[in-house]
Scaffold this motif. Structure first.
Motif, PDB file in Angstrom:
ATOM      1  N   GLY A   8       0.784  -1.223   0.000  1.00  0.00           N
ATOM      2  CA  GLY A   8       0.000   0.000   0.000  1.00  0.00           C
ATOM      3  C   GLY A   8       0.818   1.275   0.000  1.00  0.00           C
ATOM      4  O   GLY A   8       0.256   2.372  -0.100  1.00  0.00           O
ATOM      5  N   SER A  17      -3.760  10.862   0.932  1.00  0.00           N
ATOM      6  CA  SER A  17      -4.022   9.748   1.855  1.00  0.00           C
ATOM      7  C   SER A  17      -3.470   8.451   1.296  1.00  0.00           C
ATOM      8  O   SER A  17      -3.347   8.286   0.068  1.00  0.00           O
ATOM      9  CB  SER A  17      -5.531   9.601   2.076  1.00  0.00           C
ATOM     10  N   ARG A  19      -3.610   4.022   2.447  1.00  0.00           N
ATOM     11  CA  ARG A  19      -3.941   2.979   3.401  1.00  0.00           C
ATOM     12  C   ARG A  19      -2.919   1.861   3.255  1.00  0.00           C
ATOM     13  O   ARG A  19      -2.840   1.220   2.211  1.00  0.00           O
ATOM     14  CB  ARG A  19      -5.345   2.431   3.195  1.00  0.00           C
ATOM     15  N   SER A  21      -1.479  -1.794   4.300  1.00  0.00           N
ATOM     16  CA  SER A  21      -1.994  -3.080   4.751  1.00  0.00           C
ATOM     17  C   SER A  21      -0.842  -3.970   5.178  1.00  0.00           C
ATOM     18  O   SER A  21       0.264  -3.871   4.637  1.00  0.00           O
ATOM     19  CB  SER A  21      -2.775  -3.771   3.635  1.00  0.00           C
ATOM     20  N   ARG A  67      -4.422  11.975  12.361  1.00  0.00           N
ATOM     21  CA  ARG A  67      -4.230  11.727  10.927  1.00  0.00           C
ATOM     22  C   ARG A  67      -4.062  10.252  10.610  1.00  0.00           C
ATOM     23  O   ARG A  67      -4.173   9.869   9.438  1.00  0.00           O
ATOM     24  CB  ARG A  67      -2.984  12.471  10.433  1.00  0.00           C
ATOM     25  N   ALA A  68      -3.817   9.445  11.606  1.00  0.00           N
ATOM     26  CA  ALA A  68      -3.565   8.023  11.390  1.00  0.00           C
ATOM     27  C   ALA A  68      -4.555   7.186  12.188  1.00  0.00           C
ATOM     28  O   ALA A  68      -4.822   7.480  13.356  1.00  0.00           O
ATOM     29  CB  ALA A  68      -2.145   7.666  11.801  1.00  0.00           C
ATOM     30  N   THR A  69      -5.064   6.146  11.548  1.00  0.00           N
ATOM     31  CA  THR A  69      -5.984   5.228  12.204  1.00  0.00           C
ATOM     32  C   THR A  69      -5.527   3.804  11.937  1.00  0.00           C
ATOM     33  O   THR A  69      -5.346   3.405  10.781  1.00  0.00           O
ATOM     34  CB  THR A  69      -7.412   5.404  11.673  1.00  0.00           C
ATOM     35  N   SER A  71      -6.336  -0.266  12.367  1.00  0.00           N
ATOM     36  CA  SER A  71      -7.450  -1.191  12.558  1.00  0.00           C
ATOM     37  C   SER A  71      -6.983  -2.601  12.242  1.00  0.00           C
ATOM     38  O   SER A  71      -5.953  -2.798  11.590  1.00  0.00           O
ATOM     39  CB  SER A  71      -8.638  -0.806  11.680  1.00  0.00           C
ATOM     40  N   TYR A  80      -4.394  -2.650   9.250  1.00  0.00           N
ATOM     41  CA  TYR A  80      -4.358  -1.513   8.344  1.00  0.00           C
ATOM     42  C   TYR A  80      -3.854  -0.265   9.070  1.00  0.00           C
ATOM     43  O   TYR A  80      -4.022  -0.124  10.280  1.00  0.00           O
ATOM     44  CB  TYR A  80      -5.747  -1.224   7.782  1.00  0.00           C
ATOM     45  N   GLN A  82      -4.465   3.657   8.120  1.00  0.00           N
ATOM     46  CA  GLN A  82      -5.000   4.707   7.259  1.00  0.00           C
ATOM     47  C   GLN A  82      -4.311   6.011   7.626  1.00  0.00           C
ATOM     48  O   GLN A  82      -4.366   6.437   8.780  1.00  0.00           O
ATOM     49  CB  GLN A  82      -6.512   4.840   7.445  1.00  0.00           C
ATOM     50  N   ASN A  84      -3.997  10.043   6.646  1.00  0.00           N
ATOM     51  CA  ASN A  84      -4.598  11.167   5.953  1.00  0.00           C
ATOM     52  C   ASN A  84      -3.761  12.428   6.153  1.00  0.00           C
ATOM     53  O   ASN A  84      -2.904  12.469   7.036  1.00  0.00           O
ATOM     54  CB  ASN A  84      -6.022  11.397   6.470  1.00  0.00           C
TER      55      ASN A  84
END
Length: 127
Positions: A8, A17, A19, A21, A67-69, A71, A80, A82, A84
């Motif tokens: 990714g 952005s 994402r 993986s 800005r970062a997530t 999961s 993951y 994410q 942004n």
């Protein structure tokens, strides 16, 4: 034992952005707490974000907070990240890591807590 493969990464403009993986194979994925770290040129590898073994707790570095997530999808054996509102200072090789520590709800921010590492994926943010 678990094997981790990141994907990714790529080149993105400031404000964009991505994402990331991290696919895991081997031992049951749900038994691991997971984390993302990054290594920028001339710097030490640093913590980015992590998620507990349960998936209920997360934590992220101040530099990416908001800005970062992170999961975790146990059914897909994948974690993951994410990202942004990317900035040039986010440019780095991003590594996924797995921790086999038994704590179910604790989020691990220290590299030494992690047993397995992926090969990394390059993220480059242009200005």
């Amino acid at each position: 034992q678990v094997q981790l493969v990141e994907s990714g990464g790529g080149l993105v403009q400031r404000g964009g952005s991505l994402r990331l993986s991290c696919a895991a194979s081997g031992r049951t994925f749900s038994t691991y707490a997971m984390g993302w770290f990054r290594l920028a040129p001339g710097k030490k590898r640093e913590f980015v974000a992590a998620i507990s073994r349960s998936g209920e707790s997360t934590n992220s570095a101040d530099s990416v907070k908001g800005r970062a997530t992170i999961s975790k999808d146990n059914a897909k054996n994948t974690v993951y990240l994410q990202m942004n509102s990317l900035k040039p200072e986010d440019t780095a090789v991003y590594y996924c890591a797995a921790s086999s520590l038994v704590s179910y709800y604790i989020v691990h921010r220290e590299e030494d807590d992690y047993d397995y590492w992926g090969q990394g994926t390059q993220v480059t943010v242009s200005s």
